[in-house]
Motif scaffolding. Structure first.
Motif, mmCIF file in Angstrom:
data_model
loop_
_atom_site.group_PDB
_atom_site.id
_atom_site.type_symbol
_atom_site.label_atom_id
_atom_site.label_comp_id
_atom_site.label_asym_id
_atom_site.label_seq_id
_atom_site.Cartn_x
_atom_site.Cartn_y
_atom_site.Cartn_z
ATOM 1 N N GLN A 169 0.833 -1.191 0.000
ATOM 2 C CA GLN A 169 0.000 0.000 0.000
ATOM 3 C C GLN A 169 0.873 1.248 0.000
ATOM 4 O OE1 GLN A 169 -3.514 0.370 2.288
ATOM 5 N NE2 GLN A 169 -3.493 -1.747 2.981
ATOM 6 N N ASP A 170 0.258 2.371 -0.311
ATOM 7 C CA ASP A 170 0.993 3.630 -0.310
ATOM 8 C C ASP A 170 0.896 4.284 1.063
ATOM 9 O OD1 ASP A 170 -1.650 4.347 -0.320
ATOM 10 O OD2 ASP A 170 -1.421 5.956 -1.796
ATOM 11 N N ALA A 171 1.071 3.483 2.116
ATOM 12 C CA ALA A 171 0.944 3.982 3.479
ATOM 13 C C ALA A 171 2.196 3.663 4.286
ATOM 14 C CB ALA A 171 -0.280 3.375 4.168
ATOM 15 N N LEU A 172 2.629 4.641 5.071
ATOM 16 C CA LEU A 172 3.735 4.491 6.005
ATOM 17 C C LEU A 172 3.214 4.794 7.396
ATOM 18 C CD1 LEU A 172 6.799 4.303 6.801
ATOM 19 C CD2 LEU A 172 6.908 6.782 6.336
ATOM 20 N N VAL A 173 3.431 3.868 8.340
ATOM 21 C CA VAL A 173 3.040 4.066 9.726
ATOM 22 C C VAL A 173 4.307 4.212 10.571
ATOM 23 C CG1 VAL A 173 1.886 3.061 11.741
ATOM 24 C CG2 VAL A 173 0.880 2.794 9.464
ATOM 25 N N VAL A 174 4.334 5.234 11.406
ATOM 26 C CA VAL A 174 5.458 5.501 12.301
ATOM 27 C C VAL A 174 5.018 5.188 13.718
ATOM 28 C CG1 VAL A 174 7.123 7.223 13.093
ATOM 29 C CG2 VAL A 174 6.198 7.351 10.751
ATOM 30 N N LEU A 175 5.790 4.378 14.440
ATOM 31 C CA LEU A 175 5.459 4.001 15.813
ATOM 32 C C LEU A 175 6.484 4.592 16.773
ATOM 33 C CD1 LEU A 175 3.803 2.341 17.876
ATOM 34 C CD2 LEU A 175 5.409 0.448 17.458
ATOM 35 N N LEU A 176 6.009 5.378 17.742
ATOM 36 C CA LEU A 176 6.865 5.975 18.761
ATOM 37 C C LEU A 176 6.608 5.278 20.092
ATOM 38 C CD1 LEU A 176 6.454 9.759 17.848
ATOM 39 C CD2 LEU A 176 8.197 8.143 17.055
ATOM 40 N N HIS A 177 7.633 4.615 20.606
ATOM 41 C CA HIS A 177 7.496 3.785 21.803
ATOM 42 C C HIS A 177 7.454 4.617 23.080
ATOM 43 C CE1 HIS A 177 11.681 4.444 23.084
ATOM 44 N NE2 HIS A 177 12.014 4.347 21.812
ATOM 45 N N GLY A 178 7.168 3.950 24.188
ATOM 46 C CA GLY A 178 7.190 4.580 25.498
ATOM 47 C C GLY A 178 8.540 4.393 26.169
ATOM 48 N N CYS A 179 8.647 4.872 27.395
ATOM 49 C CA CYS A 179 9.921 4.864 28.106
ATOM 50 C C CYS A 179 10.436 3.451 28.352
ATOM 51 C CB CYS A 179 9.787 5.588 29.439
ATOM 52 S SG CYS A 179 9.478 7.345 29.286
ATOM 53 N N VAL A 180 11.738 3.301 28.276
ATOM 54 C CA VAL A 180 12.486 2.061 28.520
ATOM 55 C C VAL A 180 12.055 0.947 27.588
ATOM 56 C CG1 VAL A 180 13.507 0.665 30.374
ATOM 57 C CG2 VAL A 180 12.449 2.819 30.940
ATOM 58 N N GLN A 181 11.317 1.270 26.555
ATOM 59 C CA GLN A 181 10.827 0.251 25.638
ATOM 60 C C GLN A 181 11.732 0.069 24.438
ATOM 61 O OE1 GLN A 181 6.643 1.246 24.726
ATOM 62 N NE2 GLN A 181 6.235 -0.759 25.560
ATOM 63 N N ASP A 182 11.715 -1.144 23.923
ATOM 64 C CA ASP A 182 12.253 -1.429 22.596
ATOM 65 C C ASP A 182 11.100 -1.274 21.610
ATOM 66 O OD1 ASP A 182 14.580 -3.100 21.005
ATOM 67 O OD2 ASP A 182 12.563 -3.585 20.314
ATOM 68 N N GLY A 183 11.266 -0.379 20.648
ATOM 69 C CA GLY A 183 10.178 -0.066 19.742
ATOM 70 C C GLY A 183 9.725 -1.230 18.896
ATOM 71 N N VAL A 184 10.676 -2.054 18.440
ATOM 72 C CA VAL A 184 10.304 -3.194 17.606
ATOM 73 C C VAL A 184 9.524 -4.217 18.418
ATOM 74 C CG1 VAL A 184 11.223 -5.154 16.309
ATOM 75 C CG2 VAL A 184 12.146 -2.872 15.933
ATOM 76 N N GLU A 185 9.913 -4.429 19.653
ATOM 77 C CA GLU A 185 9.138 -5.361 20.473
ATOM 78 C C GLU A 185 7.730 -4.849 20.705
ATOM 79 O OE1 GLU A 185 9.152 -8.028 24.488
ATOM 80 O OE2 GLU A 185 10.823 -6.661 24.149
ATOM 81 N N LEU A 186 7.592 -3.531 20.900
ATOM 82 C CA LEU A 186 6.255 -2.963 21.042
ATOM 83 C C LEU A 186 5.443 -3.208 19.780
ATOM 84 C CD1 LEU A 186 4.133 -1.255 22.509
ATOM 85 C CD2 LEU A 186 5.251 0.785 21.558
ATOM 86 N N ALA A 187 6.057 -3.029 18.621
ATOM 87 C CA ALA A 187 5.365 -3.282 17.364
ATOM 88 C C ALA A 187 4.903 -4.733 17.279
ATOM 89 C CB ALA A 187 6.262 -2.936 16.185
ATOM 90 N N ASN A 188 5.769 -5.647 17.681
ATOM 91 C CA ASN A 188 5.419 -7.062 17.637
ATOM 92 C C ASN A 188 4.324 -7.416 18.635
ATOM 93 O OD1 ASN A 188 7.211 -8.729 15.728
ATOM 94 N ND2 ASN A 188 8.691 -7.422 16.719
ATOM 95 N N ASN A 189 4.495 -7.015 19.881
ATOM 96 C CA ASN A 189 3.557 -7.435 20.924
ATOM 97 C C ASN A 189 2.212 -6.738 20.838
ATOM 98 O OD1 ASN A 189 5.319 -9.287 22.015
ATOM 99 N ND2 ASN A 189 6.111 -7.902 23.574
ATOM 100 N N SER A 190 2.171 -5.578 20.214
ATOM 101 C CA SER A 190 0.893 -4.861 20.071
ATOM 102 C C SER A 190 0.078 -5.350 18.889
ATOM 103 C CB SER A 190 1.158 -3.362 19.917
ATOM 104 O OG SER A 190 1.853 -3.103 18.702
ATOM 105 N N GLY A 191 0.702 -6.145 18.005
ATOM 106 C CA GLY A 191 0.022 -6.618 16.811
ATOM 107 C C GLY A 191 0.306 -5.798 15.575
#
Length: 308
Positions: free
Chosen positions: A50-72
């Motif tokens: 798709q022509d869509a880009l989603v940017v994910l900004l994590h919370g404190c002490v978090q690994d952003g990729v793990e948040l992406a994985n665990n949140s679905g």
């Protein structure tokens, strides 16, 4: 290296999860000026996307990729074929690994971490060919998402702020703690006025969805209400929302005169500080620290709302 040890140590309880293997993601570098000294990971769909880009900004002490994985969100990106950019804060920049949402030098237009994020997004958009850019922020990342939407309204199609705060809410330690615990000291009119001062000729503002747990004792739910009200005024949406009541949550939606949904506020009963997940539904995420079991799951709902 910039260190805000004292401030970050006082701003506790904004999220922790352990590291996660990033094999599906590519390191994202050489995106231009990086005064905020941030890093990032990038996930691109295989085959036509798709022509869509989603940017994910994590919370404190978090690994952003793990948040992406665990949140679905990772699973959703792979299934629905959208690109995913995951910026990452470091312990060197902030001892709690928080985005420095309470520091003016990191939240103003084209300054510090805000400029790093802008340049990352510009390169990722160019690389992916995405015509639509969305930002999702959780907690401290939610506060940074609020700042990004105010600073760069023409960059984003829409945003989602989860357990976050409006911008501007704080520019020092005392204000930050007060805003987290009590809500913004500024009135809605002052929040709106600030945004208009940043962009006095802005006619269009991104759509916004705001999520909060009614039992959040880390970031007062009043922040979600004030953020929603700020955006209702900026977008000139109808002042009276459509309210849908469910057994365990409610959704308030503000539309324009043509019936287009512009702002939504999701308030979840009996939920604290974190992101809503529901392992019982497809791509609903997994429970964990600050990944809280709820009747609905934030990521599938947000991606569906945006029509991605």
């Amino acid at each position: 290296m910039r260190k805000l040890t004292l401030i970050a140590a006082c701003l506790s309880a904004l999220l922790f999860t352990p590291a996660y293997a990033q094999s599906e993601y590519q390191a994202f570098s050489e995106f231009g000026a990086n005064p905020g000294e941030l890093t990032a990971s990038y996930l691109s769909p295989e085959g036509p996307g798709q022509d869509a880009l989603v940017v994910l900004l994590h919370g404190c002490v978090q690994d952003g990729v793990e948040l992406a994985n665990n949140s679905g969100l990772t699973a959703l990106a792979k299934e629905k074929k959208f690109s995913l950019l995951v910026p990452q804060q470091s312990f060197e920049n902030n001892v709690k690994r928080c985005y420095n949402w309470f520091s003016a030098q990191d939240t103003q237009v084209d300054s510090g971490e805000m400029l790093s994020l802008k340049n990352m997004i510009a390169k990722a958009q160019s690389q992916s060919g995405a015509k639509r850019v969305y930002v999702i922020g959780l907690s401290a990342g939610g506060a940074m998402a609020s700042a990004a939407l105010v600073n760069y309204p023409n960059v984003f199609t829409a945003g989602a702020v989860i357990a976050g705060l409006p911008y501007p809410c704080a520019d020092n330690l005392t204000k930050a703690i007060s805003c987290m615990k009590k809500g913004p000291a500024e009135s809605v009119e002052e929040l709106v006025s600030f945004a208009k001062q940043v962009h006095p000729n802005q006619q269009h503002w991104p759509a916004l969805t705001v999520w909060t747990g009614q039992n959040d004792v880390v970031v007062n739910p009043e922040n979600a209400k004030q953020l929603s009200a700020q955006w209702v005024a900026l977008t000139q949406a109808n002042k009276t929302p459509r309210v849908e009541q469910y057994a365990d949550y409610s959704v308030s939606t503000w539309s324009d005169t043509s019936g287009n949904n512009l702002i939504s506020l999701v308030e979840i009963n009996n939920m604290g500080h974190g992101i809503a997940v529901n392992p019982d539904i497809k791509n609903g995420g997994n429970t964990g620290d600050f990944l809280l079991k709820a009747p609905i799951s934030s990521m599938p709902e947000i991606i569906n709302l945006w029509g991605i």
